[in-house]
Design a protein around this motif. Structure first.
Motif, PDB file in Angstrom:
ATOM      1  N   GLN A 114       0.828  -1.194   0.000  1.00  0.00           N
ATOM      2  CA  GLN A 114       0.000   0.000   0.000  1.00  0.00           C
ATOM      3  C   GLN A 114       0.873   1.259   0.000  1.00  0.00           C
ATOM      4  O   GLN A 114       1.916   1.304   0.652  1.00  0.00           O
ATOM      5  CB  GLN A 114      -0.910   0.012   1.231  1.00  0.00           C
ATOM      6  CG  GLN A 114      -1.835  -1.193   1.313  1.00  0.00           C
ATOM      7  CD  GLN A 114      -1.226  -2.321   2.123  1.00  0.00           C
ATOM      8  OE1 GLN A 114      -0.074  -2.240   2.524  1.00  0.00           O
ATOM      9  NE2 GLN A 114      -2.002  -3.355   2.342  1.00  0.00           N
ATOM     10  N   THR A 153      -4.962  -0.929  -1.685  1.00  0.00           N
ATOM     11  CA  THR A 153      -5.955  -1.359  -0.711  1.00  0.00           C
ATOM     12  C   THR A 153      -7.316  -0.901  -1.210  1.00  0.00           C
ATOM     13  O   THR A 153      -7.409  -0.081  -2.129  1.00  0.00           O
ATOM     14  CB  THR A 153      -5.669  -0.777   0.683  1.00  0.00           C
ATOM     15  OG1 THR A 153      -6.561  -1.360   1.638  1.00  0.00           O
ATOM     16  CG2 THR A 153      -5.816   0.743   0.705  1.00  0.00           C
ATOM     17  N   PRO A 178     -10.551   1.946   2.204  1.00  0.00           N
ATOM     18  CA  PRO A 178      -9.833   2.362   3.418  1.00  0.00           C
ATOM     19  C   PRO A 178     -10.605   3.449   4.158  1.00  0.00           C
ATOM     20  O   PRO A 178     -11.448   4.136   3.576  1.00  0.00           O
ATOM     21  CB  PRO A 178      -8.529   2.931   2.865  1.00  0.00           C
ATOM     22  CG  PRO A 178      -8.928   3.493   1.528  1.00  0.00           C
ATOM     23  CD  PRO A 178      -9.986   2.556   0.992  1.00  0.00           C
ATOM     24  N   ASN A 191      -7.018   0.612   7.719  1.00  0.00           N
ATOM     25  CA  ASN A 191      -8.004  -0.403   7.398  1.00  0.00           C
ATOM     26  C   ASN A 191      -9.127  -0.366   8.427  1.00  0.00           C
ATOM     27  O   ASN A 191      -8.921   0.012   9.578  1.00  0.00           O
ATOM     28  CB  ASN A 191      -7.359  -1.795   7.394  1.00  0.00           C
ATOM     29  CG  ASN A 191      -6.523  -2.017   6.162  1.00  0.00           C
ATOM     30  OD1 ASN A 191      -6.917  -1.658   5.064  1.00  0.00           O
ATOM     31  ND2 ASN A 191      -5.353  -2.605   6.331  1.00  0.00           N
ATOM     32  N   SER A 211      -8.950  -2.297  12.249  1.00  0.00           N
ATOM     33  CA  SER A 211      -7.571  -2.758  12.368  1.00  0.00           C
ATOM     34  C   SER A 211      -6.947  -2.298  13.679  1.00  0.00           C
ATOM     35  O   SER A 211      -7.264  -1.235  14.192  1.00  0.00           O
ATOM     36  CB  SER A 211      -6.759  -2.216  11.196  1.00  0.00           C
ATOM     37  OG  SER A 211      -5.382  -2.458  11.396  1.00  0.00           O
TER      38      SER A 211
END
Lengths: 114, 113
Positions: free
Chosen positions: B2, B28, B31, B95, B98
């Protein structure tokens, strides 16, 4: 209230001496804890993180931090400062009840003298 | 892997002029995206965050706005800049759900004159 406090806005050390940057948080929720470094006019780079595994966390560039729940602290240390360590350091907390939102400390500017 | 791109790196704009700062993420999908401002001698202030296309949350009422026209694009705008808008603007992504922190862009130094 949930907060994160960096106890020193400025820290000055001599090259080759130990570094200690202090961080305390206040909350009854379990935190994930991070230290970021920012060099002048640059973005923030992740140094290390604590996410409920080992309480002593090793990061990049020789830095490490220890999570002490009883003291609600996550101080950043390095045995021997290098001139390139001069930068601003941010202690950052993510609480379990806060989703992905991070709370930043006010920052500590580390100066390294030759 | 990323990556996050932020531009321009520096910008000098007159008071009253418009502003558009762009941030894009690669590698990604879906996000969370964030805009922060760092004024001289002060910490980071969260301005906006977005959990999806077209979804913007504003943390601080001000002269700025944000938009997310595409999944990995986040734009910070102003119709008329004020002197107090000067600062270092940082875009970041994470994320969903996360335990990792944010990944920051390299920042834009905005000086309003």
């Amino acid at each position: 209230a949930q907060s994160v406090t960096q106890l020193d806005s400025h820290v000055s050390v001599s090259e080759g001496t130990p570094v200690l940057l202090r961080c305390n948080y206040s909350s009854s929720y379990s935190p994930s804890l991070f230290w970021y470094v920012q060099h002048p006019n640059k973005g923030l780079q992740l140094l290390l993180k604590y996410t409920s595994a080992a309480t002593l966390v090793k990061g990049i560039n020789g830095f490490e931090a220890e999570f002490k729940k009883s003291e609600t602290s996550f101080h950043l240390t390095k045995p021997s400062a290098h001139m390139s360590d001069a930068a601003e350091y941010f202690c950052v907390v993510r609480w379990d009840n806060a989703g992905n939102m991070l709370t930043f400390g006010g920052g500590t500017r580390l100066m390294v003298k030759p | 892997s990323q990556t996050i791109h932020q531009w321009p790196a520096t910008l000098v704009q007159p008071v009253g002029s418009p502003l558009s700062l762009e941030c894009t993420v690669e590698g990604t999908s879906n996000p969370n995206l964030y805009w922060y401002r760092q004024a001289a001698g002060r910490g980071l202030q969260l301005l906006f965050y977005s959990v999806g296309i077209g979804q913007i949350s504003s943390e601080v009422p001000q002269n700025l706005s944000a938009s997310r026209p595409q999944d990995r694009q986040f734009i910070l705008s102003s119709k008329k800049l004020l002197l107090s808008d000067s600062g270092f603007y940082l875009c970041a992504w994470s994320n969903h759900g996360s335990n990792y922190g944010y990944t920051f862009g390299s920042g834009t130094r905005l000086t309003v004159v």
